[in-house]
Design a protein around this motif. Structure first.
Motif, PDB file in Angstrom:
ATOM      1  N   GLY A  25     -26.820  37.116   9.836  1.00 27.44           N
ATOM      2  CA  GLY A  25     -28.117  37.747  10.027  1.00 27.44           C
ATOM      3  C   GLY A  25     -29.263  36.850   9.589  1.00 27.44           C
ATOM      4  O   GLY A  25     -30.297  36.758  10.268  1.00 27.44           O
ATOM      5  N   LEU A  26     -29.098  36.162   8.466  1.00 26.52           N
ATOM      6  CA  LEU A  26     -30.136  35.251   7.984  1.00 26.52           C
ATOM      7  C   LEU A  26     -30.221  34.008   8.862  1.00 26.52           C
ATOM      8  O   LEU A  26     -31.309  33.538   9.215  1.00 26.52           O
ATOM      9  CB  LEU A  26     -29.831  34.861   6.538  1.00 26.52           C
ATOM     10  N   LEU A  73     -32.081  37.793  -7.178  1.00 23.88           N
ATOM     11  CA  LEU A  73     -30.654  38.095  -7.125  1.00 23.88           C
ATOM     12  C   LEU A  73     -30.436  39.388  -6.362  1.00 23.88           C
ATOM     13  O   LEU A  73     -31.195  40.350  -6.516  1.00 23.88           O
ATOM     14  CB  LEU A  73     -30.084  38.234  -8.543  1.00 23.88           C
ATOM     15  N   HIS A  74     -29.373  39.427  -5.554  1.00 26.83           N
ATOM     16  CA  HIS A  74     -29.040  40.620  -4.777  1.00 26.83           C
ATOM     17  C   HIS A  74     -27.526  40.803  -4.751  1.00 26.83           C
ATOM     18  O   HIS A  74     -26.770  39.842  -4.919  1.00 26.83           O
ATOM     19  CB  HIS A  74     -29.568  40.501  -3.344  1.00 26.83           C
ATOM     20  N   LEU A  75     -27.114  42.042  -4.529  1.00 24.98           N
ATOM     21  CA  LEU A  75     -25.695  42.374  -4.399  1.00 24.98           C
ATOM     22  C   LEU A  75     -25.446  43.024  -3.045  1.00 24.98           C
ATOM     23  O   LEU A  75     -26.295  43.738  -2.525  1.00 24.98           O
ATOM     24  CB  LEU A  75     -25.249  43.360  -5.485  1.00 24.98           C
ATOM     25  N   THR A  76     -24.274  42.786  -2.492  1.00 26.02           N
ATOM     26  CA  THR A  76     -23.824  43.535  -1.325  1.00 26.02           C
ATOM     27  C   THR A  76     -22.306  43.548  -1.350  1.00 26.02           C
ATOM     28  O   THR A  76     -21.673  42.835  -2.117  1.00 26.02           O
ATOM     29  CB  THR A  76     -24.373  42.933  -0.012  1.00 26.02           C
ATOM     30  N   ILE A  82     -17.947  49.155   8.971  1.00 22.20           N
ATOM     31  CA  ILE A  82     -19.293  49.350   9.507  1.00 22.20           C
ATOM     32  C   ILE A  82     -20.305  49.529   8.378  1.00 22.20           C
ATOM     33  O   ILE A  82     -21.445  49.050   8.480  1.00 22.20           O
ATOM     34  CB  ILE A  82     -19.306  50.537  10.483  1.00 22.20           C
ATOM     35  N   ASP A  83     -19.895  50.179   7.276  1.00 24.75           N
ATOM     36  CA  ASP A  83     -20.787  50.299   6.113  1.00 24.75           C
ATOM     37  C   ASP A  83     -21.223  48.919   5.632  1.00 24.75           C
ATOM     38  O   ASP A  83     -22.403  48.682   5.340  1.00 24.75           O
ATOM     39  CB  ASP A  83     -20.089  51.024   4.963  1.00 24.75           C
ATOM     40  N   HIS A  91     -26.967  43.943   7.193  1.00 25.47           N
ATOM     41  CA  HIS A  91     -28.109  43.882   8.115  1.00 25.47           C
ATOM     42  C   HIS A  91     -29.395  44.317   7.406  1.00 25.47           C
ATOM     43  O   HIS A  91     -30.451  43.679   7.561  1.00 25.47           O
ATOM     44  CB  HIS A  91     -27.845  44.781   9.322  1.00 25.47           C
ATOM     45  N   THR A  92     -29.309  45.388   6.615  1.00 26.65           N
ATOM     46  CA  THR A  92     -30.477  45.873   5.879  1.00 26.65           C
ATOM     47  C   THR A  92     -30.963  44.827   4.879  1.00 26.65           C
ATOM     48  O   THR A  92     -32.172  44.587   4.742  1.00 26.65           O
ATOM     49  CB  THR A  92     -30.131  47.178   5.142  1.00 26.65           C
ATOM     50  N   LEU A  93     -30.013  44.188   4.188  1.00 28.83           N
ATOM     51  CA  LEU A  93     -30.392  43.171   3.209  1.00 28.83           C
ATOM     52  C   LEU A  93     -31.003  41.942   3.908  1.00 28.83           C
ATOM     53  O   LEU A  93     -31.960  41.343   3.380  1.00 28.83           O
ATOM     54  CB  LEU A  93     -29.183  42.764   2.379  1.00 28.83           C
ATOM     55  N   ALA A  94     -30.493  41.570   5.060  1.00 30.64           N
ATOM     56  CA  ALA A  94     -31.077  40.454   5.806  1.00 30.64           C
ATOM     57  C   ALA A  94     -32.526  40.750   6.169  1.00 30.64           C
ATOM     58  O   ALA A  94     -33.398  39.877   6.056  1.00 30.64           O
ATOM     59  CB  ALA A  94     -30.258  40.180   7.058  1.00 30.64           C
ATOM     60  N   ASP A  95     -32.795  41.988   6.552  1.00 32.59           N
ATOM     61  CA  ASP A  95     -34.186  42.378   6.842  1.00 32.59           C
ATOM     62  C   ASP A  95     -35.041  42.265   5.585  1.00 32.59           C
ATOM     63  O   ASP A  95     -36.184  41.773   5.640  1.00 32.59           O
ATOM     64  CB  ASP A  95     -34.234  43.812   7.362  1.00 32.59           C
ATOM     65  N   THR A  96     -34.517  42.729   4.451  1.00 35.45           N
ATOM     66  CA  THR A  96     -35.270  42.689   3.187  1.00 35.45           C
ATOM     67  C   THR A  96     -35.601  41.245   2.798  1.00 35.45           C
ATOM     68  O   THR A  96     -36.729  40.937   2.374  1.00 35.45           O
ATOM     69  CB  THR A  96     -34.454  43.346   2.077  1.00 35.45           C
ATOM     70  N   LEU A  97     -34.626  40.359   2.914  1.00 36.62           N
ATOM     71  CA  LEU A  97     -34.823  38.980   2.482  1.00 36.62           C
ATOM     72  C   LEU A  97     -35.755  38.189   3.393  1.00 36.62           C
ATOM     73  O   LEU A  97     -36.296  37.156   2.965  1.00 36.62           O
ATOM     74  CB  LEU A  97     -33.471  38.261   2.415  1.00 36.62           C
ATOM     75  N   THR A  98     -35.942  38.620   4.619  1.00 41.00           N
ATOM     76  CA  THR A  98     -36.762  37.841   5.555  1.00 41.00           C
ATOM     77  C   THR A  98     -38.103  38.516   5.865  1.00 41.00           C
ATOM     78  O   THR A  98     -38.792  38.090   6.795  1.00 41.00           O
ATOM     79  CB  THR A  98     -35.985  37.619   6.868  1.00 41.00           C
TER      80      THR A  98
END
Length: 454
Positions: A18-19, A426-429, A439-440, A446-453
């Protein structure tokens, strides 16, 4: 911005892709020799086996959207229609799990009294305050017998857990939300379905996800391999992170790779490892945070594949069966892999995938491969009448298999999030926190990729 992701399972891979696709400089570090974590598809002796997840349910566009962007959507295969039939072993035999209210009333999956009790779900009282176990939730809505048989079988197929310990709000949040809004689950489902039908524009029904069990024609490994190809050298295996420390506004990671130690700088670091691995890296930075993460337990599971020659036994019917805890058996359940996905066994061969252990029988996972094969064959003979001699066996041990979302999990994750927020960048997933399913994990990545960018 340079992002380093630690952990090359599906969460780390989906996030890295995603990134990468958004133009972000990303490096993925996987300590092991391969990518994909517990997703491992193997073709051996005419049998295609899965070491970890076996399939996914096509209920939302998350995975299909990812597959389309990777150019592999056309490799998704739906299960055979017979896979809609499910069985549960209860009261000494395999019984069909009914798929509709009329079928349920006519079925023998529960005694008559328990079926009548389930009809009383319409009058379920409001939920008590605080977190609630799945078992307590089930007993309140459908009664003791239905909970011990059907609710326990359902969670066994996903978590292999202890329903007295699992948090219903953490593992089935949509069900809890349904209760919050409508009190009765039956009323809530009826109202929700009616509203959905009313809101759906004419002619758009065909665009909905199929709701079918699906996989890829070469197993779930197809997804892992496609992600790895897109990432190329940005995804590195055999690269173990041994230290993580703050440096100015960013981070520095000490990495052991191919017998050498080097350091890597990053603006953002994402730990996409199991919780206990992330805890070890974070302990020098925040002991309390590490302890909270280590408090997430994992159920051990052994996966035992048995392959049979063509004609050696009748092909089993349906998706498979689950075994509630109260039956005191030694298998959690059995997937009729070659009936569900006929292309997983060549030339009329038959493949059964059996699960052993879980939170209630962890000691069984300590058995060696030969003992597990013997155990499973004995259980198959007694539960399903399978007496044929397998021509193929494969055993996979997962000593820490499935994260357990126990009562208090949501509060624990909230506290973990607060602790991570005190470590900027720092982030966790991963599947330890907000959903264990394939799918979770992809959705959270995907949500974290949006947050980071942003």
């Amino acid at each position: 911005m340079r992002v380093v992701i630690v952990g090359g399972g599906i969460s780390g891979l989906a996030l890295a892709y995603g990134l990468h696709s958004r133009g972000t400089e990303v490096t993925l570090l996987e300590a092991g020799p391969r990518l994909g974590g517990n997703i491992q598809s193997r073709l051996q002796d005419g049998f295609l086996t899965e070491a970890g997840p076996n399939s996914f349910v096509d209920r939302e566009p998350t995975l299909r959207t990812l597959a389309a962007s990777l150019g592999i959507e056309d490799r998704i295969r739906t299960a055979d229609p017979s896979a809609k039939r499910r069985y549960v072993y209860t009261r000494g035999k395999l019984r069909t799990v009914p798929m509709s209210p009329p079928a349920f009333l006519k079925s023998d999956v529960l005694p008559l009294g328990a079926r009548l009790r389930m009809m009383g779900e319409l009058f379920t009282p409001r939920a008590p305050e605080g977190d609630e176990s799945l078992a307590a939730f089930g007993r309140r809505h459908v009664g003791r017998t239905a909970t011990a048989v059907l609710v326990d079988a359902m969670q066994t197929g996903i978590y292999a857990g202890d329903m007295e310990a699992l948090s219903v709000a953490a593992i089935f949040p949509k069900v809890v939300e349904l209760e919050r809004k409508h009190r009765s689950l039956v009323l809530g489902m009826a109202r929700t379905q009616a509203a959905a039908r009313k809101a759906l524009p004419a002619g758009e029904g065909a665009t909905k996800p199929s709701g079918m069990v699906c996989s890829f024609d070469g197993g779930l490994q197809v997804l892992v391999d496609a992600l790895a190809r897109k990432l190329g050298p940005a995804a590195r295996t055999g690269a173990r992170v041994v230290e993580l420390r703050r440096e100015g506004d960013g981070w520095r990671l000490a990495v052991e790779e191919h017998g050498q130690r080097a350091e890597l700088a990053a603006d953002r670091v994402v730990l996409a490892t199991p919780a206990y691995v992330a805890a070890e890296l974070l302990r020098p930075l925040d002991e309390k945070l590490a302890a909270r993460m280590e408090g997430i337990s994992y159920a051990p599971v052994a996966v035992v594949h048995l392959g049979f020659a063509p004609g050696s036994m009748p092909p089993p019917d349906g998706f498979g069966f689950l075994v509630p805890t109260q039956e005191r058996r030694r298998v959690l359940g059995v997937i009729h892999a070659s009936s569900t996905f006929p292309w997983r066994a060549e030339g009329g061969r038959i493949l059964l995938t059996c699960m052993v252990g879980g939170a209630k029988r962890p000691e069984l996972v300590e058995l060696d491969a030969a003992a597990l094969v013997t155990l499973v064959r004995e259980e198959l003979r007694e539960l399903a009448g399978v007496t044929a001699e397998p021509v193929f066996t494969e055993v996979v041990h997962w000593k820490r298999g499935i994260p357990q979302y126990h009562v208090g999990h949501l509060a624990r994750v909230a506290a973990i999030d607060e602790g991570v927020a005190r470590l900027p960048g720092l982030h966790l997933t991963g599947n330890a926190y907000k959903g264990v399913g394939l799918i979770d994990c992809i959705r959270e990545a995907h949500t974290l990729a949006d947050t980071l960018t942003r």
